[in-house]
Write a protein that holds these residues in place. Structure first.
Motif, PDB file in Angstrom:
ATOM      1  N   LEU A 679       0.715  -1.291   0.090  1.00 34.58           N
ATOM      2  CA  LEU A 679       0.129   0.257   0.175  1.00 34.58           C
ATOM      3  C   LEU A 679       0.956   1.282   0.299  1.00 34.58           C
ATOM      4  N   LYS A 680       0.322   2.343  -0.389  1.00 35.28           N
ATOM      5  CA  LYS A 680       1.818   3.429  -1.024  1.00 35.28           C
ATOM      6  C   LYS A 680      -0.210   4.214  -0.772  1.00 35.28           C
ATOM      7  N   SER A 681       0.875   5.516   0.405  1.00 34.80           N
ATOM      8  CA  SER A 681      -0.174   6.683   0.342  1.00 34.80           C
ATOM      9  C   SER A 681       0.672   7.725   0.824  1.00 34.80           C
ATOM     10  N   SER A 682       0.526   8.799  -0.436  1.00 37.84           N
ATOM     11  CA  SER A 682       1.633   9.373  -0.670  1.00 37.84           C
ATOM     12  C   SER A 682       1.395  11.105  -0.906  1.00 37.84           C
ATOM     13  N   ILE A 683       1.784  12.163  -0.793  1.00 39.26           N
ATOM     14  CA  ILE A 683       2.060  13.624  -1.439  1.00 39.26           C
ATOM     15  C   ILE A 683       2.703  13.783  -1.697  1.00 39.26           C
ATOM     16  N   THR A 684       2.416  14.762  -3.485  1.00 34.68           N
ATOM     17  CA  THR A 684       3.500  15.819  -4.188  1.00 34.68           C
ATOM     18  C   THR A 684       2.898  16.205  -3.915  1.00 34.68           C
ATOM     19  N   VAL A 685       3.831  17.133  -3.529  1.00 34.16           N
ATOM     20  CA  VAL A 685       3.668  19.098  -4.073  1.00 34.16           C
ATOM     21  C   VAL A 685       4.649  19.307  -5.238  1.00 34.16           C
ATOM     22  N   GLY A 686       4.480  19.958  -6.457  1.00 35.48           N
ATOM     23  CA  GLY A 686       5.427  20.502  -7.194  1.00 35.48           C
ATOM     24  C   GLY A 686       5.188  22.201  -7.674  1.00 35.48           C
ATOM     25  N   MET A 687       5.127  22.333  -8.374  1.00 35.34           N
ATOM     26  CA  MET A 687       5.487  23.721  -8.705  1.00 35.34           C
ATOM     27  C   MET A 687       5.685  23.546 -10.782  1.00 35.34           C
ATOM     28  N   GLU A 688       4.809  24.822 -11.397  1.00 33.35           N
ATOM     29  CA  GLU A 688       5.041  24.390 -12.795  1.00 33.35           C
ATOM     30  C   GLU A 688       5.341  25.372 -13.552  1.00 33.35           C
ATOM     31  N   ARG A 689       5.680  26.342 -14.301  1.00 38.15           N
ATOM     32  CA  ARG A 689       5.352  27.259 -15.171  1.00 38.15           C
ATOM     33  C   ARG A 689       5.525  27.330 -16.437  1.00 38.15           C
ATOM     34  N   ASP A 690       4.503  28.126 -17.257  1.00 39.21           N
ATOM     35  CA  ASP A 690       4.214  27.549 -18.788  1.00 39.21           C
ATOM     36  C   ASP A 690       3.857  28.750 -18.787  1.00 39.21           C
ATOM     37  N   THR A 691       5.556  29.516 -20.308  1.00 38.38           N
ATOM     38  CA  THR A 691       4.862  30.549 -20.642  1.00 38.38           C
ATOM     39  C   THR A 691       5.469  30.374 -22.084  1.00 38.38           C
ATOM     40  N   THR A 692       4.641  29.271 -23.103  1.00 38.11           N
ATOM     41  CA  THR A 692       4.781  28.505 -24.246  1.00 38.11           C
ATOM     42  C   THR A 692       3.706  29.858 -24.799  1.00 38.11           C
ATOM     43  N   ASP A 693       3.976  29.783 -26.218  1.00 45.88           N
ATOM     44  CA  ASP A 693       2.642  30.604 -27.234  1.00 45.88           C
ATOM     45  C   ASP A 693       1.629  29.235 -27.894  1.00 45.88           C
ATOM     46  N   HIS A 694       2.018  28.656 -27.422  1.00 49.71           N
ATOM     47  CA  HIS A 694       0.950  27.349 -28.264  1.00 49.71           C
ATOM     48  C   HIS A 694       0.764  26.044 -27.361  1.00 49.71           C
ATOM     49  N   PRO A 695       0.202  25.635 -27.127  1.00 52.92           N
ATOM     50  CA  PRO A 695       0.240  24.013 -26.206  1.00 52.92           C
ATOM     51  C   PRO A 695       0.564  23.384 -27.035  1.00 52.92           C
ATOM     52  N   PHE A 696       0.107  23.180 -28.307  1.00 49.33           N
ATOM     53  CA  PHE A 696       1.765  21.964 -29.374  1.00 49.33           C
ATOM     54  C   PHE A 696       2.290  21.851 -30.134  1.00 49.33           C
ATOM     55  N   MET A 697       2.124  23.489 -30.523  1.00 44.23           N
ATOM     56  CA  MET A 697       2.925  23.962 -31.876  1.00 44.23           C
ATOM     57  C   MET A 697       3.942  25.731 -31.138  1.00 44.23           C
ATOM     58  N   PRO A 698       4.934  25.469 -30.153  1.00 47.02           N
ATOM     59  CA  PRO A 698       4.820  26.856 -29.474  1.00 47.02           C
ATOM     60  C   PRO A 698       6.567  26.957 -30.388  1.00 47.02           C
ATOM     61  N   THR A 699       6.363  28.326 -30.616  1.00 47.67           N
ATOM     62  CA  THR A 699       7.571  28.642 -31.450  1.00 47.67           C
ATOM     63  C   THR A 699       8.614  29.925 -29.887  1.00 47.67           C
ATOM     64  N   ARG A 700       7.848  29.838 -28.806  1.00 50.06           N
ATOM     65  CA  ARG A 700       8.991  30.477 -27.439  1.00 50.06           C
ATOM     66  C   ARG A 700       8.479  29.933 -26.427  1.00 50.06           C
ATOM     67  N   GLY A 701       8.873  30.394 -24.970  1.00 44.49           N
ATOM     68  CA  GLY A 701       8.760  30.447 -24.158  1.00 44.49           C
ATOM     69  C   GLY A 701       9.497  29.127 -23.679  1.00 44.49           C
ATOM     70  N   SER A 702       8.693  28.949 -22.151  1.00 43.58           N
ATOM     71  CA  SER A 702       9.451  28.273 -21.655  1.00 43.58           C
ATOM     72  C   SER A 702       8.367  26.591 -20.554  1.00 43.58           C
ATOM     73  N   ILE A 703       8.471  25.765 -21.098  1.00 44.95           N
ATOM     74  CA  ILE A 703       8.193  24.929 -19.362  1.00 44.95           C
ATOM     75  C   ILE A 703       8.777  24.617 -18.438  1.00 44.95           C
ATOM     76  N   ASN A 704       8.701  24.774 -17.105  1.00 48.65           N
ATOM     77  CA  ASN A 704       9.699  24.546 -16.277  1.00 48.65           C
ATOM     78  C   ASN A 704       8.713  23.904 -15.115  1.00 48.65           C
ATOM     79  N   ALA A 705       9.496  23.240 -14.349  1.00 52.90           N
ATOM     80  CA  ALA A 705       8.300  22.048 -13.392  1.00 52.90           C
ATOM     81  C   ALA A 705       9.213  21.615 -12.120  1.00 52.90           C
ATOM     82  N   VAL A 706       8.882  21.344 -10.507  1.00 48.42           N
ATOM     83  CA  VAL A 706       9.561  20.731 -10.183  1.00 48.42           C
ATOM     84  C   VAL A 706       8.556  20.682  -8.913  1.00 48.42           C
ATOM     85  N   SER A 707       8.982  18.890  -8.696  1.00 43.96           N
ATOM     86  CA  SER A 707       7.663  17.973  -7.752  1.00 43.96           C
ATOM     87  C   SER A 707       8.773  17.394  -7.088  1.00 43.96           C
ATOM     88  N   SER A 708       7.929  16.959  -5.497  1.00 49.56           N
ATOM     89  CA  SER A 708       8.367  15.595  -4.634  1.00 49.56           C
ATOM     90  C   SER A 708       7.695  15.247  -4.546  1.00 49.56           C
TER      91      SER A 708
END
Length: 879
Positions: A679-708
């Motif tokens: 049995l696994k009982s867990s808590i995940t905490v994360g933070m993400e930042r998405d500045t891309t200009d398109h969800p599938f065909m981006p041309t600029r911006g970034s996607i950054n994420a950290v989680s534990s």
């Protein structure tokens, strides 16, 4: 053609004969003159004009000198009986008498045509013109009216078209000027025949004239061109037949027109020139395989080789190299990219635009008087050579930058934001940026109607310039009413809650742009627009949010193929805008030879109408590893809180019951220790930042994420570990329309209780379309003593991609990539030098049916037993 002119001559001769045969003798008597002009002289002028025009129409006239002998100068005959008596004395059949009247700037001729025998009634004639200079035109009108009565047998009784089958008679008559009731004229009939020929539908045109009791029957006899039964395109390889047929006007079942075929040849040549085939040849031919009235039109094409631009050179450029100037142009020289793109193709309209680009480039660099001349294009055997003359002029520096008018901030603070600086070279681009900065600065403070007028003073002798920005801030604007239109499914509140402006707020252009961005990121709409309009008061602005909805439900499928693993597939049914509330409901499934996974999920993006994301996932995951099988059922509770414009904090709680079964007898001790339920009982905490200009065909911006993820016995878990991951990906424009992408990932698992080892299925594995693309999923990682991959506690992954448009209109991109990464038993073993690498290429399409990826990865350093390459794909379909 000779026959045609013989016919016309006969028509002309016969028409004159008709006129002569039936033409009576007419005497023009002196007109009464009511004008400031000399009476005798004017009388004589009127008589001469009328006599000359009558004789031109083939009417016999009495010599004016004989008339003058019978009437005293300046007198006029007004009585019809006197006129008849005079006509009998002169031997005339008809006499013409009347008056000329000049009133102001208008003149009129009032005339009467009198039958000397008195058997026919007297005909009244009238003509009116502006000014005495138009007397000849008035006389011509009188003669035209007289001719109808004098030459009754030469009047057209009817115009008839014969021989036409597909072309309407009225369409032909609309090109004919000979009309019913008018005098038949041979020269006009000749012009009419030419006009019918010019229509392009006829092989032969004749004119026949026959006598009737009411006049002349004019018949145009036509022979239509053959009908086109088939249009063939031969020799085309580089341009599809359907594209050529769509461009030309020659069509099946239409009338054969040689001039249209000639025009179509030029249209085809233009198509080929747009593709760079300037040596292409098009030869049309017309065949009649079965019936001489049914034609087959064949366009024989000899494409020849492409003609590229070999060199673009400049003359007069001193401050910038030719290479630098070429980099600002859209038209390019031939290069290796010409094999897969249109680079090196001469397009004159784009070249003309490049002249403007070069001029702007020089102006942006301070050359305020720079002029770029017309490009000189030379065609040689190996291609085009282009020379562009440049007159750089002098380079200007900025001596001062000032602001005048309504300042809402300290001038020094505003100037810090401006790009134009004293002692730097003048730049029109910086000038435009400064205007934009000033506009936005004021608009963000609520001054929506600010006006910024730049005043640039040049000093030619010193090569300097002074810039002054005059600012009129206007009224402080507040938001009045906000209307939402175009949404048939999405509820108003789903749209309004994304807006950064509310009714009563002070206007802000930045917040309006942020509102548009947020609405676009929902991905519920094809188009988003916020249109401002004036309110009831001068300081009130209304906003209308206009949206065009798109399909938000999707059925997606994906999969891959490997020679040792066979086919695997995944599917998903998802609705991202459930009942128009902005909620997401989805079911996912993964089906493979070794694994099955099912997930049902629900997400509420605004819990209790606050921007708190909440969701739940229920899943079952069955996977057959080489030495064991894992069957897990679990539930995950999710919550998230967006902050800023692009960031979000996420918290998950996971409760999973996993059962490890079917452990092989030959499995390692590590694997055997995993057998049973956990049995696994867990808590995940994360933070993400998405500045891309398109969800599938981006041309600029970034996607950054950290989680534990924290799994602990204090939460009721049978395991104790901390699982952390960091991911960072960046998109950036490079050159032309090339987009670069760089991504890095790192993960680490910390075993917090040695007595409770981390389950093997919690380890990291690499491989698949989203990591190392030359490997199947989970195929990269540490192995146990039996040689089976068991994953590891730490991993690293780096990806570099180059994205470029293939068919931009359809949203199809090409991608070249390089992947490097590996999984290690523990963090102490981590070494970049041990990364597994691959490279490859693929296609990505933002299709109407959803995102599509097809990619091929090549293993750069395969180990024994590994495949050299692998295909990966994923696809989707919207509903």
């Amino acid at each position: 053609m000779r026959k045609l002119w013989v016919i016309l001559c006969l028509v002309g001769m016969s028409s004159v004969a008709w006129a002569q045969e039936s033409s009576p003798r007419v005497s023009v008597l002196p007109f009464a003159i009511h004008s400031r002009q000399d009476t005798v002289k004017t009388q004589k002028t009127v008589m001469e004009l009328l006599v000359r025009r009558l004789e031109a129409e083939g009417v016999k006239t009495v010599d004016p000198q004989d008339v003058e002998k019978s009437v005293r100068p300046g007198e006029a005959v007004q009585n019809e009986e006197q006129a008849r008596a005079l006509g009998r004395r002169l031997g005339a059949d008809y006499v013409v008498t009347g008056s000329l009247n000049e009133i102001g700037n208008s003149i009129s001729l009032d005339a009467r045509l009198v039958d000397v025998s008195a058997r026919k009634k007297t005909e009244a004639l009238f003509a009116e013109e502006k000014g005495m200079e138009n007397l000849a035109a008035a006389a011509n009108q009188i003669v035209q009216q007289m001719a109808v009565h004098l030459l009754a047998r030469a009047v057209i009784s009817e115009v008839v078209i014969q021989g036409n089958e597909r072309i309407e008679a009225e369409a032909i008559k609309s090109n004919v000027k000979s009309k019913k009731g008018e005098l038949l004229r041979s020269e006009q009939v000749a012009e009419d025949i030419k006009a019918i020929y010019k229509m392009g539908y006829f092989e032969k045109v004749d004119a026949n004239v026959t006598d009737t009791s009411t006049g002349k029957l004019l018949t145009f006899v036509v022979l239509e061109n053959p009908t086109i039964q088939e249009v063939r395109i031969k020799g085309n390889n580089k341009i599809k037949e359907k594209d050529i047929l769509a461009a030309i006007s020659t069509r099946q079942y239409t009338v054969l027109q040689k001039n249209v075929i000639a025009e179509d040849v030029q249209k085809i040549l233009k198509l080929y020139s747009q593709k760079g085939y300037f040596n292409a040849e098009v030869k049309p031919r017309t065949e009649f395989p079965k019936d001489p009235r049914k034609a087959t039109v064949v366009f024989d094409i000899d494409e020849n080789k492409k003609v590229y631009i070999q060199e673009i050179a400049f003359t007069g450029n001193k401050s910038f190299s030719s290479r630098k100037l070429r980099s600002t142009m859209q038209v390019k020289e031939k290069s290796l990219l010409s094999l897969v793109t249109d680079r090196g193709i001469l397009q004159k309209d784009i070249l003309e635009t490049d002249v403007d680009r070069l001029t702007v480039f020089y102006h942006d660099k301070g050359f305020m008087d720079a002029k770029v001349g017309t490009p000189e294009i030379t065609r040689r055997d190996d291609g085009f050579y282009i020379n562009i003359p440049v007159d750089e002029g002098e380079r200007y520096k900025v001596t001062s930058v000032k602001l005048q008018g309504d300042l809402i901030q300290d001038e020094a603070k505003i100037q810090e934001k401006l790009k134009s600086k004293p002692e730097e070279y003048f730049s029109r681009e910086k000038l435009r940026e400064d205007i934009d900065v000033l506009n936005k600065s004021y608009m963000n403070e609520g001054y929506a109607y600010v006006q910024v007028e730049p005043n640039v003073q040049r000093h030619s002798e010193e090569q300097t310039s002074d810039i002054t920005y005059n600012v009129k801030k206007g009224d402080l604007i507040h938001i009045g009413r906000i209307y939402v239109t175009g949404n048939t499914k999405t509820r108003d509140k789903v749209i309004r809650r994304e807006l950064q402006l509310a009714e009563g707020d002070t206007f802000s252009s930045e917040k309006m742009e942020q509102s548009i961005t947020k609405l676009k990121k929902l991905d519920f709409f094809e188009e988003v627009e916020i249109a401002p309009s004036k309110g009831d008061q001068a300081d009130i602005m209304n906003l209308t949010v206009k949206v065009k909805e798109k399909l938000t439900g999707a059925i997606s499928v994906g999969g891959g193929f490997a020679s040792d693993d066979g086919l695997f597939a995944s599917s998903e049914i998802i609705q991202r805008n459930l009942f128009g509330r902005g909620q997401t409901l989805g079911v996912k499934g993964y089906f493979g030879q070794d694994a099955q996974r099912y997930v049902a999920s629900f997400t509420e993006p605004w819990l209790f109408d606050r921007h708190i994301i909440a969701g739940i996932d229920v899943y079952n995951w069955l996977r057959e590893y080489n030495d064991f099988t894992k069957d897990a059922t679990g539930v995950r509770l999710r919550t998230g809180y967006p902050f800023g414009n692009y960031s979000r904090l996420n918290v998950y709680y996971t409760l999973e019951n996993a059962d490890v079964t079917d452990v092989d007898e030959d499995a390692s001790a590590y694997i055997k220790s995993q057998e049973g339920k956990l049995l696994k009982s867990s808590i995940t905490v994360g933070m993400e930042r998405d500045t891309t200009d398109h969800p599938f065909m981006p041309t600029r911006g970034s996607i950054n994420a950290v989680s534990s993820e924290f799994s602990s016995q204090y939460l009721g878990s049978d395991t104790d570990f901390i699982k952390s991951e960091v991911k960072s990906g960046w998109y950036f424009p490079i050159y032309w329309k090339l987009v670069g992408f760089v991504k890095g990932e790192f993960g680490y698992i910390d075993d917090t209780d040695p007595d409770k080892p981390v389950p093997v299925y919690e380890n990291f594995f690499l491989g698949g379309i989203n990591s190392l693309r030359a490997f199947k999923w989970g195929d990269v990682g540490p192995k146990d003593e039996q040689g089976e991959i068991i994953g590891g506690r730490t991993y690293g992954l780096a990806t570099v991609e180059m994205l470029f448009p293939l068919i931009e209109k359809l949203g199809i991109r090409g991608v070249g990539f390089f992947d490097a990464g590996n999984v290690y038993t523990d963090i102490e073993d981590f070494s970049v030098s041990d990364f597994r690498t691959d490279a490859g290429a693929g296609i990505r399409w933002s299709s109407p049916f959803g995102p599509l990826r097809i990619e091929w990865g090549y293993n750069l350093d395969p180990e024994p037993g590994e495949d050299r390459s692998r295909w990966q794909f994923s696809a989707g379909a919207f509903f």
